[in-house]
Design a protein around this motif. Structure first.
Motif, short mmCIF file in Angstrom:
data_model
loop_
_atom_site.label_atom_id
_atom_site.label_comp_id
_atom_site.label_asym_id
_atom_site.label_seq_id
_atom_site.Cartn_x
_atom_site.Cartn_y
_atom_site.Cartn_z
N GLY A 121 0.82 -1.19 0.00
CA GLY A 121 0.00 0.00 0.00
C GLY A 121 0.86 1.25 0.00
N GLN A 122 0.20 2.39 0.01
CA GLN A 122 0.92 3.66 -0.07
C GLN A 122 1.33 4.18 1.30
N GLY A 123 0.78 3.60 2.35
CA GLY A 123 1.16 3.99 3.70
C GLY A 123 0.17 4.95 4.35
N THR A 124 0.11 4.89 5.67
CA THR A 124 -0.70 5.81 6.46
C THR A 124 0.13 6.28 7.65
N GLN A 125 0.09 7.58 7.93
CA GLN A 125 0.95 8.18 8.96
C GLN A 125 0.34 7.99 10.34
N VAL A 126 1.14 7.54 11.28
CA VAL A 126 0.78 7.48 12.69
C VAL A 126 1.76 8.35 13.46
#
Length: 130
Positions: A121-126
């Motif tokens: 996936g493109q990633g999600t920021q935490v």
């Protein structure tokens, strides 16, 4: 073409929780061994958790054991990562990944190896603040 789309990231205070989702299209989520990786600023991407195709095997990096939980919902074609008791050092971009799929491998197969995953996936920021 298999596509993975993460969501659910955000900014929380230390001790908080988030649930990341990874929606799978172009394939059936239950047909893949899947995993989560993270990449903190200035660091290489590293393994977080993985789940076998039959959901019976889950593995975690030591730093998240007891705090994070990987799961999948085949009916929703979605992979999840529940993040609890978050710490500032958990701050990173989180990526979901799927292996090449198919049934040549055991349904119990899981892997920590980034190169064993074919789809990302493109990633999600935490972001976790103290």
């Amino acid at each position: 073409q298999v596509q993975l789309v993460e969501s659910g990231g955000g900014s929380v205070q230390a001790g908080g929780s988030l649930r990341l989702s990874c929606a799978v299209s172009g394939g059936i989520v239950g047909g893949y061994a899947m995993g989560w990786f993270c990449q903190a600023p200035g660091k290489e991407r590293e393994f977080v958790a993985a789940i076998s195709r039959n959901n019976l095997i889950t593995i975690y990096v030591d730093s998240v054991k007891g705090r994070f939980a990987i799961s999948r919902d085949n009916a929703k074609n979605t992979l999840y990562l529940q993040l609890n008791s978050l710490k500032p050092e958990d701050t990173a971009v989180y990526y979901c990944a799927a292996d090449t799929g198919g049934y040549s491998r055991s349904s119990y197969y899981t892997t920590r190896g980034e190169s064993d995953y074919a789809y990302w996936g493109q990633g999600t920021q935490v972001t976790v603040s103290s």
